[in-house]
Design an enzyme around this catalytic site. Structure first.
Site, PDB file in Angstrom:
ATOM      1  N   LYS A   5       0.811  -1.205   0.000  1.00 39.49           N
ATOM      2  CA  LYS A   5       0.000   0.000   0.000  1.00 39.49           C
ATOM      3  C   LYS A   5       0.848   1.261   0.000  1.00 39.49           C
ATOM      4  O   LYS A   5       0.404   2.353  -0.346  1.00 39.49           O
ATOM      5  CB  LYS A   5      -0.873   0.030   1.271  1.00 39.49           C
ATOM      6  CG  LYS A   5      -1.747  -1.144   1.456  1.00 39.49           C
ATOM      7  CD  LYS A   5      -2.359  -1.088   2.873  1.00 39.49           C
ATOM      8  CE  LYS A   5      -2.723  -2.461   3.313  1.00 39.49           C
ATOM      9  NZ  LYS A   5      -2.894  -2.548   4.769  1.00 39.49           N
ATOM     10  N   GLU A  53       8.075   2.168  -6.479  1.00 44.43           N
ATOM     11  CA  GLU A  53       8.193   1.767  -5.067  1.00 44.43           C
ATOM     12  C   GLU A  53       8.316   2.983  -4.170  1.00 44.43           C
ATOM     13  O   GLU A  53       8.922   3.985  -4.549  1.00 44.43           O
ATOM     14  CB  GLU A  53       9.449   0.890  -4.883  1.00 44.43           C
ATOM     15  CG  GLU A  53       9.170  -0.589  -4.790  1.00 44.43           C
ATOM     16  CD  GLU A  53       8.561  -1.036  -3.465  1.00 44.43           C
ATOM     17  OE1 GLU A  53       7.882  -0.228  -2.796  1.00 44.43           O
ATOM     18  OE2 GLU A  53       8.749  -2.203  -3.104  1.00 44.43           O
ATOM     19  N   ASP A  54       7.785   2.856  -2.970  1.00 48.89           N
ATOM     20  CA  ASP A  54       7.903   3.932  -1.988  1.00 48.89           C
ATOM     21  C   ASP A  54       9.329   4.035  -1.442  1.00 48.89           C
ATOM     22  O   ASP A  54       9.923   5.107  -1.433  1.00 48.89           O
ATOM     23  CB  ASP A  54       6.898   3.723  -0.843  1.00 48.89           C
ATOM     24  CG  ASP A  54       6.916   2.310  -0.260  1.00 48.89           C
ATOM     25  OD1 ASP A  54       7.707   1.457  -0.730  1.00 48.89           O
ATOM     26  OD2 ASP A  54       6.132   2.043   0.673  1.00 48.89           O
ATOM     27  N   ASP A 100      14.807  -0.465   1.233  1.00 53.88           N
ATOM     28  CA  ASP A 100      15.519  -0.530   2.509  1.00 53.88           C
ATOM     29  C   ASP A 100      16.565  -1.649   2.373  1.00 53.88           C
ATOM     30  O   ASP A 100      17.627  -1.442   1.796  1.00 53.88           O
ATOM     31  CB  ASP A 100      14.464  -0.800   3.582  1.00 53.88           C
ATOM     32  CG  ASP A 100      14.992  -0.772   4.995  1.00 53.88           C
ATOM     33  OD1 ASP A 100      16.070  -0.217   5.213  1.00 53.88           O
ATOM     34  OD2 ASP A 100      14.321  -1.299   5.896  1.00 53.88           O
ATOM     35  N   PHE A 151      13.707   5.229  10.396  1.00 52.76           N
ATOM     36  CA  PHE A 151      12.402   4.699   9.992  1.00 52.76           C
ATOM     37  C   PHE A 151      11.471   5.880   9.737  1.00 52.76           C
ATOM     38  O   PHE A 151      11.239   6.698  10.619  1.00 52.76           O
ATOM     39  CB  PHE A 151      11.830   3.775  11.064  1.00 52.76           C
ATOM     40  CG  PHE A 151      10.643   3.012  10.580  1.00 52.76           C
ATOM     41  CD1 PHE A 151      10.794   1.865   9.824  1.00 52.76           C
ATOM     42  CD2 PHE A 151       9.359   3.477  10.840  1.00 52.76           C
ATOM     43  CE1 PHE A 151       9.688   1.181   9.339  1.00 52.76           C
ATOM     44  CE2 PHE A 151       8.249   2.797  10.358  1.00 52.76           C
ATOM     45  CZ  PHE A 151       8.418   1.647   9.608  1.00 52.76           C
TER      46      PHE A 151
HETATM   47  P1  IMP Z   1      12.958  -3.905   2.034  1.00 57.06           P
HETATM   48  O1  IMP Z   1      12.494  -5.247   1.562  1.00 57.06           O
HETATM   49  O2  IMP Z   1      13.773  -4.003   3.299  1.00 57.06           O
HETATM   50  O3  IMP Z   1      13.672  -3.097   0.983  1.00 57.06           O
HETATM   51  O4  IMP Z   1      11.691  -3.118   2.522  1.00 57.06           O
HETATM   52  C1  IMP Z   1      10.732  -2.699   1.678  1.00 57.06           C
HETATM   53  C2  IMP Z   1       9.446  -2.390   2.404  1.00 57.06           C
HETATM   54  O5  IMP Z   1       9.610  -2.235   3.831  1.00 57.06           O
HETATM   55  C3  IMP Z   1       8.933  -1.056   1.928  1.00 57.06           C
HETATM   56  O6  IMP Z   1       8.159  -1.195   0.743  1.00 57.06           O
HETATM   57  C4  IMP Z   1       8.143  -0.571   3.111  1.00 57.06           C
HETATM   58  O7  IMP Z   1       6.853  -1.127   3.086  1.00 57.06           O
HETATM   59  C5  IMP Z   1       8.881  -1.132   4.314  1.00 57.06           C
HETATM   60  N1  IMP Z   1       9.823  -0.136   4.868  1.00 57.06           N
HETATM   61  C6  IMP Z   1      11.167  -0.143   4.815  1.00 57.06           C
HETATM   62  N2  IMP Z   1      11.690   0.932   5.438  1.00 57.06           N
HETATM   63  C7  IMP Z   1      10.633   1.661   5.880  1.00 57.06           C
HETATM   64  C8  IMP Z   1      10.518   2.904   6.594  1.00 57.06           C
HETATM   65  O8  IMP Z   1      11.487   3.606   6.946  1.00 57.06           O
HETATM   66  N3  IMP Z   1       9.243   3.304   6.880  1.00 57.06           N
HETATM   67  C9  IMP Z   1       8.128   2.598   6.518  1.00 57.06           C
HETATM   68  N4  IMP Z   1       8.200   1.436   5.845  1.00 57.06           N
HETATM   69  C10 IMP Z   1       9.436   0.970   5.532  1.00 57.06           C
END
Ligand code: IMP
Length: 186
Positions: free
Chosen positions: A47, A104-105, A108, A157
């Site tokens: 979302k 993508e938002d 991370d 975060f």
């Molecule tokens: P990744 O798989 O670790 O790259 O994380 C991706 C997903 O984790 C993102 O699409 C977000 O939904 C969530 N996420 C990672 N970092 C944050 C943050 O700082 N705030 C909120 N959601 C996060």
């Protein structure tokens, strides 16, 4: 449980509504230029990417099609991703032979996108690139080639503009960092 307070829970604003709008306009202009004459499909990942997708698609001036996926990661604390990804909503249409841009938002660890890339490549698009509003490189576990990036952020975060903590704060129009006491008990 502590009640959510949209105004007082935020410690710092990292990017204002105006800064985000400016960046999204720049990304839209770049994409319109780079994909001119190509059949572009934007695939957004719900979302968190919802506001970004909605704004980005309207700043693109070439014809695009859109599709939506929703994924969730298994397990882990609310502020950590585990790398195990579950597809809650799949694409509605075929992307075979198409130029796909994943919207993508935030990236991370990169584990979610790494999984998604492998999954979508299996559907034989012509090519796939990534557009991420936020890049948090300090925590990257897998290398991800981000062709279009909004802002690089430190290892904090963040919430707002689609991003949540425990499903709240997505409706903040800016991107900010929560006060530490909001996380206590997580
Ligand atoms: P990744 O798989 O670790 O790259 O994380 C991706 C997903 O984790 C993102 O699409 C977000 O939904 C969530 N996420 C990672 N970092 C944050 C943050 O700082 N705030 C909120 N959601 C996060």
């Amino acid at each position: 449980m502590r009640p959510t307070d949209l105004v007082n829970d935020v410690a710092d604003v990292l990017f204002t509504r105006e800064q985000i709008a400016q960046k999204v306009a720049e990304l839209g202009a770049q994409l319109s230029h780079d994909y001119a004459g190509r059949p572009l499909t934007l695939v957004s990942v719900l979302k968190g990417s919802l506001p970004f997708m909605a704004d980005l698609m309207r700043s693109i001036t070439i014809p695009v099609q859109i599709d939506l996926m929703e994924v969730s990661s298994y397990g882990g604390a609310v502020t950590e991703t585990s790398g195990l990804v579950r597809i809650l909503k799949d694409l509605s249409s075929s992307i075979e032979g198409k130029d796909v841009l994943i919207v993508e938002d935030i990236i991370d660890t990169g584990l979610t996108l790494n999984y998604l890339l492998r999954y979508l490549r299996g559907k034989n698009p012509r090519n796939i690139s990534i557009c991420a509003l936020l890049d948090k490189p300090a925590r990257r576990l897998v290398e991800i080639d981000i062709a279009y990036r909004g802002f690089e952020i430190p290892d904090r975060f963040v919430v707002g503009y689609g991003l949540d903590y425990a499903e709240f704060y997505r409706n903040l129009p800016f991107i900010g960092v929560l006060k530490p006491e909001v996380y206590s008990g997580d």
